[in-house]
Design a protein around this motif. Structure first.
Motif, mmCIF file in Angstrom:
data_model
loop_
_atom_site.group_PDB
_atom_site.id
_atom_site.type_symbol
_atom_site.label_atom_id
_atom_site.label_comp_id
_atom_site.label_asym_id
_atom_site.label_seq_id
_atom_site.Cartn_x
_atom_site.Cartn_y
_atom_site.Cartn_z
ATOM 1 N N THR A 80 0.830 -1.202 0.000
ATOM 2 C CA THR A 80 0.000 0.000 0.000
ATOM 3 C C THR A 80 0.868 1.258 0.000
ATOM 4 O O THR A 80 0.594 2.222 -0.727
ATOM 5 N N GLU A 81 1.928 1.247 0.808
ATOM 6 C CA GLU A 81 2.841 2.388 0.843
ATOM 7 C C GLU A 81 3.434 2.647 -0.539
ATOM 8 O O GLU A 81 3.521 3.791 -0.994
ATOM 9 N N LEU A 82 3.833 1.573 -1.209
ATOM 10 C CA LEU A 82 4.455 1.705 -2.521
ATOM 11 C C LEU A 82 3.469 2.232 -3.560
ATOM 12 O O LEU A 82 3.789 3.136 -4.348
ATOM 13 N N LEU A 83 2.257 1.705 -3.562
ATOM 14 C CA LEU A 83 1.252 2.162 -4.515
ATOM 15 C C LEU A 83 0.889 3.622 -4.272
ATOM 16 O O LEU A 83 0.678 4.388 -5.229
ATOM 17 N N ASP A 84 0.829 4.035 -3.017
ATOM 18 C CA ASP A 84 0.556 5.440 -2.709
ATOM 19 C C ASP A 84 1.704 6.336 -3.178
ATOM 20 O O ASP A 84 1.482 7.444 -3.669
ATOM 21 N N PHE A 85 2.924 5.846 -3.013
ATOM 22 C CA PHE A 85 4.099 6.615 -3.439
ATOM 23 C C PHE A 85 4.090 6.846 -4.945
ATOM 24 O O PHE A 85 4.456 7.928 -5.425
ATOM 25 N N LEU A 86 3.647 5.845 -5.695
ATOM 26 C CA LEU A 86 3.627 5.966 -7.156
ATOM 27 C C LEU A 86 2.659 7.051 -7.629
ATOM 28 O O LEU A 86 2.786 7.565 -8.738
ATOM 29 N N LYS A 87 1.700 7.421 -6.780
ATOM 30 C CA LYS A 87 0.733 8.447 -7.151
ATOM 31 C C LYS A 87 1.327 9.852 -7.077
ATOM 32 O O LYS A 87 0.797 10.782 -7.691
ATOM 33 N N VAL A 88 2.423 10.002 -6.339
ATOM 34 C CA VAL A 88 2.931 11.352 -6.086
ATOM 35 C C VAL A 88 4.264 11.639 -6.772
ATOM 36 O O VAL A 88 4.707 12.789 -6.781
ATOM 37 N N ILE A 89 4.916 10.621 -7.335
ATOM 38 C CA ILE A 89 6.153 10.900 -8.061
ATOM 39 C C ILE A 89 5.844 11.032 -9.557
ATOM 40 O O ILE A 89 4.799 10.587 -10.041
ATOM 41 N N SER A 90 6.766 11.632 -10.253
ATOM 42 C CA SER A 90 6.573 11.909 -11.683
ATOM 43 C C SER A 90 7.079 10.752 -12.540
ATOM 44 O O SER A 90 8.219 10.297 -12.379
ATOM 45 N N TRP A 91 6.222 10.265 -13.425
ATOM 46 C CA TRP A 91 6.611 9.259 -14.407
ATOM 47 C C TRP A 91 5.580 9.244 -15.532
ATOM 48 O O TRP A 91 4.455 9.707 -15.364
ATOM 49 N N GLN A 92 5.973 8.721 -16.677
ATOM 50 C CA GLN A 92 5.077 8.652 -17.834
ATOM 51 C C GLN A 92 4.662 7.219 -18.149
ATOM 52 O O GLN A 92 3.518 6.954 -18.481
ATOM 53 N N THR A 93 5.626 6.297 -18.059
ATOM 54 C CA THR A 93 5.374 4.888 -18.343
ATOM 55 C C THR A 93 5.961 4.045 -17.229
ATOM 56 O O THR A 93 7.090 4.281 -16.794
ATOM 57 N N LEU A 94 5.188 3.077 -16.749
ATOM 58 C CA LEU A 94 5.621 2.209 -15.658
ATOM 59 C C LEU A 94 5.712 0.775 -16.154
ATOM 60 O O LEU A 94 4.802 0.279 -16.825
ATOM 61 N N THR A 95 6.801 0.105 -15.816
ATOM 62 C CA THR A 95 6.953 -1.321 -16.094
ATOM 63 C C THR A 95 7.141 -2.032 -14.765
ATOM 64 O O THR A 95 8.030 -1.681 -13.978
ATOM 65 N N GLY A 96 6.284 -3.010 -14.506
ATOM 66 C CA GLY A 96 6.349 -3.720 -13.236
ATOM 67 C C GLY A 96 5.787 -5.125 -13.364
ATOM 68 O O GLY A 96 5.356 -5.556 -14.448
ATOM 69 N N ASP A 97 5.778 -5.830 -12.254
ATOM 70 C CA ASP A 97 5.278 -7.201 -12.225
ATOM 71 C C ASP A 97 3.754 -7.202 -12.323
ATOM 72 O O ASP A 97 3.067 -6.498 -11.570
ATOM 73 N N ALA A 98 3.229 -7.991 -13.238
ATOM 74 C CA ALA A 98 1.783 -8.002 -13.473
ATOM 75 C C ALA A 98 1.024 -8.477 -12.238
ATOM 76 O O ALA A 98 -0.050 -7.952 -11.913
ATOM 77 N N LYS A 99 1.579 -9.442 -11.530
ATOM 78 C CA LYS A 99 0.909 -9.962 -10.330
ATOM 79 C C LYS A 99 0.864 -8.897 -9.235
ATOM 80 O O LYS A 99 -0.161 -8.732 -8.563
ATOM 81 N N PHE A 100 1.950 -8.164 -9.046
ATOM 82 C CA PHE A 100 1.990 -7.134 -8.015
ATOM 83 C C PHE A 100 0.948 -6.055 -8.288
ATOM 84 O O PHE A 100 0.256 -5.601 -7.386
ATOM 85 N N PHE A 101 0.834 -5.642 -9.545
ATOM 86 C CA PHE A 101 -0.094 -4.567 -9.889
ATOM 87 C C PHE A 101 -1.505 -5.066 -10.197
ATOM 88 O O PHE A 101 -2.406 -4.268 -10.435
ATOM 89 N N GLN A 102 -1.658 -6.392 -10.206
ATOM 90 C CA GLN A 102 -2.962 -6.999 -10.484
ATOM 91 C C GLN A 102 -3.532 -6.451 -11.795
ATOM 92 O O GLN A 102 -4.702 -6.095 -11.891
ATOM 93 N N GLU A 103 -2.638 -6.395 -12.793
ATOM 94 C CA GLU A 103 -2.990 -5.897 -14.111
ATOM 95 C C GLU A 103 -2.859 -7.016 -15.139
ATOM 96 O O GLU A 103 -2.150 -8.011 -14.932
ATOM 97 N N THR A 104 -3.559 -6.853 -16.273
ATOM 98 C CA THR A 104 -3.414 -7.800 -17.370
ATOM 99 C C THR A 104 -1.976 -7.801 -17.852
ATOM 100 O O THR A 104 -1.406 -6.735 -18.100
ATOM 101 N N PRO A 105 -1.355 -8.969 -17.990
ATOM 102 C CA PRO A 105 0.046 -8.998 -18.412
ATOM 103 C C PRO A 105 0.233 -8.425 -19.819
ATOM 104 O O PRO A 105 -0.588 -8.647 -20.706
ATOM 105 N N THR A 106 1.321 -7.698 -19.986
ATOM 106 C CA THR A 106 1.730 -7.229 -21.309
ATOM 107 C C THR A 106 2.590 -8.275 -21.997
ATOM 108 O O THR A 106 2.510 -8.475 -23.205
#
Length: 257
Positions: A80-106
């Motif tokens: 939760t801390e990490l996901l909240d942190f990602l909301k406040v730092i600057s970035w355009q494209t994120l690459t991460g583990d699909a399971k961690f982000f609970q997103e459809t795999p690329t």
């Protein structure tokens, strides 16, 4: 706790490299830090540690591209801390583990446990290997065969990639057959324990001649005792399995709207 990294000591840098070596995304993420250090505004690195000061995540932002590597499993409060942190730092494209982000795999995360595990069958044709030169041809071949591969125009890409090559954290390879360049491969992040490879492409009229596997084997042979990681689209998984790679996870790419 998440901290911004500024002038890490040699001991801390070694700890970060060892932590990141356990995963593809870690080796990819550590590349900018090893190449540039912390003295450039366009490269930022962050670490997350638990209450016992154990590393739990490493983040790197380079030219707006964020790569995040996380320990698995991760405590829910740290996640939760990490996901909240990602909301406040600057970035355009994120690459991460699909399971961690609970997103459809690329795509897929692939690995040789050691470069010596590579069983890719190289081409038997006479080839010339061109390494760390002819960057314009390297860029053009990749861009032509993989539309959208490069987010940056050539001059910007060249400044970054040539810097990495000079600092020993990246290598490029062009294969030349019959007097023309036909295939590319690259070591895109090189660390002592592990190497992240990619930029593998072959001209459509030259496919089926084992040029891509030749590029994979070139770098596997160059680092026989190191882990070798590679990212690929799902349709390419079987191609790399034939070279001896194993699927070790899935990644997702998120674009900030």
């Amino acid at each position: 706790m998440i901290r911004f990294l500024e002038n890490p000591s040699r001991e801390k840098l070694s700890e970060l490299v060892d932590f990141c070596a356990d995963g593809l995304l870690g080796v990819k993420a550590i590349g900018p830090l090893l190449s540039y250090g912390t003295g450039y505004s366009f490269v930022q690195s962050f670490e997350q540690r638990d209450e016992d000061e154990n590393l739990t995540a490493f983040l790197s932002v380079s030219y707006g591209d964020l790569v995040i590597y996380t320990a698995d499993p991760m405590d829910s409060a740290l996640r939760t801390e990490l996901l909240d942190f990602l909301k406040v730092i600057s970035w355009q494209t994120l690459t991460g583990d699909a399971k961690f982000f609970q997103e459809t795999p690329t795509g897929m995360q692939m690995e040789f446990p050691k470069g010596s595990d590579c069983i890719a069958v190289p081409s038997k044709e006479p080839l010339r290997f061109v390494e760390n030169t002819e960057f314009r041809a390297y860029y053009d071949l990749l861009a032509e065969n993989n539309p959208g591969y490069f987010p940056a125009p050539y001059p910007d890409w060249l400044v970054d990639f040539s810097h990495r090559v000079r600092h020993g954290t990246a290598r490029s390879l062009l294969l030349e057959a019959d007097g023309k360049f036909v295939s590319t491969a690259g070591a895109l992040s090189i660390t002592e324990p592990a190497v992240f490879i990619g930029a593998i492409s072959t001209n459509p009229d030259c496919r089926g001649r084992h040029f891509a596997h030749t590029g994979v084997k070139f770098f596997a042979d160059a680092y026989p005792d190191r882990r070798i990681y590679l990212m690929c689209m799902p349709e390419k998984q079987r191609f790399y399995e034939k070279a001896g790679m194993q699927k070790v996870g899935e990644f997702t790419v998120i674009h900030r709207g």
